[in-house]
Structure formats: C-alpha cells, structure tokens
Design a protein around this motif. Sequence first.
Motif, mmCIF file in Angstrom:
data_model
loop_
_atom_site.group_PDB
_atom_site.id
_atom_site.type_symbol
_atom_site.label_atom_id
_atom_site.label_comp_id
_atom_site.label_asym_id
_atom_site.label_seq_id
_atom_site.Cartn_x
_atom_site.Cartn_y
_atom_site.Cartn_z
ATOM 1 N N ARG A 7 0.855 -1.317 -0.321
ATOM 2 C CA ARG A 7 0.175 -0.047 0.159
ATOM 3 C C ARG A 7 0.740 1.449 -0.040
ATOM 4 O O ARG A 7 0.643 1.786 -0.735
ATOM 5 N N ARG A 8 1.549 1.434 0.891
ATOM 6 C CA ARG A 8 2.616 2.261 1.594
ATOM 7 C C ARG A 8 3.632 2.975 -1.055
ATOM 8 O O ARG A 8 3.706 3.499 -0.813
ATOM 9 N N LEU A 9 4.010 1.398 -1.176
ATOM 10 C CA LEU A 9 4.719 1.877 -2.560
ATOM 11 C C LEU A 9 3.611 1.911 -3.599
ATOM 12 O O LEU A 9 4.051 3.151 -4.566
ATOM 13 N N ALA A 10 2.308 1.775 -3.541
ATOM 14 C CA ALA A 10 1.397 2.175 -3.819
ATOM 15 C C ALA A 10 1.108 3.807 -4.885
ATOM 16 O O ALA A 10 0.766 4.492 -4.881
ATOM 17 N N MET A 11 0.877 4.229 -3.014
ATOM 18 C CA MET A 11 0.469 5.685 -2.834
ATOM 19 C C MET A 11 1.663 6.237 -3.047
ATOM 20 O O MET A 11 1.987 7.537 -3.661
ATOM 21 N N ALA A 12 3.642 5.742 -2.875
ATOM 22 C CA ALA A 12 4.128 6.181 -3.006
ATOM 23 C C ALA A 12 4.420 6.791 -4.405
ATOM 24 O O ALA A 12 4.980 7.362 -5.111
ATOM 25 N N ALA A 13 4.266 5.248 -5.074
ATOM 26 C CA ALA A 13 4.201 5.469 -6.881
ATOM 27 C C ALA A 13 2.659 6.767 -7.316
ATOM 28 O O ALA A 13 3.606 7.488 -8.165
ATOM 29 N N ASP A 14 1.616 7.263 -6.755
ATOM 30 C CA ASP A 14 1.195 8.048 -7.396
ATOM 31 C C ASP A 14 1.299 9.495 -6.723
ATOM 32 O O ASP A 14 1.265 10.185 -7.784
ATOM 33 N N LEU A 15 2.769 9.757 -5.685
ATOM 34 C CA LEU A 15 2.209 10.711 -5.247
ATOM 35 C C LEU A 15 3.532 10.966 -6.268
ATOM 36 O O LEU A 15 3.957 12.079 -6.496
ATOM 37 N N LEU A 16 4.633 10.295 -6.628
ATOM 38 C CA LEU A 16 5.894 10.853 -7.306
ATOM 39 C C LEU A 16 5.688 10.796 -8.770
ATOM 40 O O LEU A 16 6.654 11.456 -9.434
ATOM 41 N N ARG A 17 4.582 11.242 -9.069
ATOM 42 C CA ARG A 17 4.121 11.480 -10.438
ATOM 43 C C ARG A 17 3.833 12.985 -10.412
ATOM 44 O O ARG A 17 3.142 13.589 -11.687
ATOM 45 N N GLU A 18 3.264 13.454 -9.652
ATOM 46 C CA GLU A 18 3.339 14.399 -9.159
ATOM 47 C C GLU A 18 5.228 15.880 -9.334
ATOM 48 O O GLU A 18 5.941 15.040 -10.038
ATOM 49 N N PRO A 19 4.851 16.511 -10.651
ATOM 50 C CA PRO A 19 5.758 17.316 -11.294
ATOM 51 C C PRO A 19 7.263 17.997 -10.477
ATOM 52 O O PRO A 19 8.255 17.784 -10.056
ATOM 53 N N ASP A 20 7.151 18.023 -9.041
ATOM 54 C CA ASP A 20 7.313 18.574 -7.908
ATOM 55 C C ASP A 20 7.853 17.525 -6.550
ATOM 56 O O ASP A 20 8.504 18.372 -6.535
ATOM 57 N N ALA A 21 7.233 16.434 -6.548
ATOM 58 C CA ALA A 21 7.146 15.732 -6.110
ATOM 59 C C ALA A 21 9.241 15.469 -5.801
ATOM 60 O O ALA A 21 9.765 14.717 -6.559
#
Length: 50
Positions: A7-21
């Motif tokens: 779950r953490r990896l999935a959430m992190a992957a989604d957040l890393l799609r943000e350009p400024d992440a």
Amino acid sequence: MTYLRVRRLAMAADLLREPDATLAAVADRVGFATPSPSVPRSRGARHRPQ
C-alpha cells in the motif's frame, strides 16, 4: 506486513507522478523512514534528477 508495504509503495508511486515531488518528501509522507530507491523501481519508474 507485506500488505502495508504494498500500500505504501502504491501510494508513493502515485505521489511521485507529481512534477515537484521528491523522493525524500514522498517517503516521509507515506511512512518510510528514509527514501528508498525501491519505491519508484517497484513500479518501473526511472530516476528523475531533482
């Protein structure tokens, strides 16, 4: 424990799609103590320079 990590990896992957992440900010937000290269790698992403 595996469920939580997935779950953490999935959430992190989604957040890393943000350009400024940044990896450090995302790791902190999802509960990893330190940035882990396995976060983007687990989803097939490549390193993005900051």
